[in-house]
Design an enzyme around this catalytic site. Structure first.
Site, PDB file in Angstrom:
ATOM      1  CG  ASP A 139      -4.018   8.166   7.814  1.00 54.53           C
ATOM      2  OD1 ASP A 139      -4.151   6.937   7.879  1.00 54.53           O
ATOM      3  OD2 ASP A 139      -4.099   8.803   6.747  1.00 54.53           O
TER       4      ASP A 139
ATOM      5  CD  GLU B 191      -2.835  -0.892   2.529  1.00 51.25           C
ATOM      6  OE1 GLU B 191      -2.611   0.045   3.343  1.00 51.25           O
ATOM      7  OE2 GLU B 191      -3.703  -1.757   2.723  1.00 51.25           O
TER       8      GLU B 191
END
Length: 277
Positions: A61, A50
């Site tokens: 995040d 990724e």
């Protein structure tokens, strides 16, 4: 014709082991160091990669990945340069799937039609765009699928059986199960609860289910791998990179700081299906 993601999961199924999916931020802490790490990931044990698309407001995040994105942006990383990184990687590595992960805003600014065409041409295999719900599939998901890109959706502990079919409707490649509620890197997953959740999702789809958010080391990876088709590791790798920096700059030891942790976690993943491990 099967794509790289489908082939990779078929290979791993034949070997009887789950996948190790590794995350790194494109351009963190600089373009060349990040590329050197990316080049080393397959040999270190990463089955899928990724690649984060740096964005200034990464709401899902945690602090480590937020800082990684800001370092990359400060170093001049762009979405166009991220696609160039994939193109360079593909010149040497044709088998390891690469998935771009991030947010819709940079893609929208780039232009959806141009982006999906350029991503496909660069060698990208799939997209994870965390802020596009199924109700917005027309925006990117359907154009991406039409261009031959997988669109990987996230399921969470709060995605109930009523919601799950909508989440899975246009999902391809694999399902990314977020093992905790909250932001990346914020807590440790419960292996027993994760296995039950994966089993529930699999009642709705034949796609592989990979588990991420909160996996930090080999022991956790081994536990999670027992009940999943793949284990995703991101924040731990980003933190290993960050710890190796001196005043925000990479040193000679930076790539190995990340790759040694990948090798260690890959060992845990491989051991997850070993009797008595």
């Amino acid at each position: 014709m099967t794509d790289r993601i489908e082939r990779r999961f078929a290979e791993l199924a034949s070997q009887g082991r789950p996948a190790l999916v590794t995350f790194l931020m494109a351009g963190d802490p600089d373009l060349e160091t990040a590329f050197q790490i990316m080049q080393g990931l397959p040999a270190a044990g990463a089955d899928l990669i990724e690649l984060g698309m740096p964005f200034s407001d990464p709401m899902a995040d945690g602090p480590a990945i937020q800082r990684a994105g800001l370092r990359a942006l400060k170093g001049g990383m762009t979405l166009r340069k991220t696609l160039e990184v994939v193109r360079r990687f593909r010149a040497e590595e044709g088998d390891t799937p690469v998935i771009l992960m991030g947010y819709f805003n940079p893609i929208y600014i780039y232009g959806v039609e141009a982006f999906v065409a350029d991503a496909r041409a660069a060698g990208v295999d799939g997209l994870i765009v965390v802020d596009l719900p199924p109700e917005m599939d027309d925006e990117l998901c359907l154009p991406a699928l039409a261009a031959g890109l997988n669109f990987i959706r996230l399921a969470t502990p709060t995605t109930d059986d009523k919601r799950l079919p909508a989440v899975l409707k246009n999902t391809s490649g694999f399902v990314y199960y977020v093992s905790i509620t909250g932001i990346t890197g914020s807590a440790a997953p419960d292996a027993g609860k994760v296995a039950a959740a994966v089993e529930r999702i699999k009642r709705h789809t034949d796609l592989p289910v990979c588990v991420g958010f909160g996996v930090r080391g080999a022991d956790q990876a081994r536990e999670i791998g027992r009940g999943a088709d793949g284990v995703v590791v991101g924040s731990a790798l980003v933190q290993a990179l960050e710890t190796s920096l001196a005043e925000g700059k990479a040193g000679a030891a930076t790539p190995e700081a990340v790759l040694s942790l990948v090798r260690e976690i890959a060992g845990g993943v491989a051991a997850s299906r070993t009797p008595g491990a």
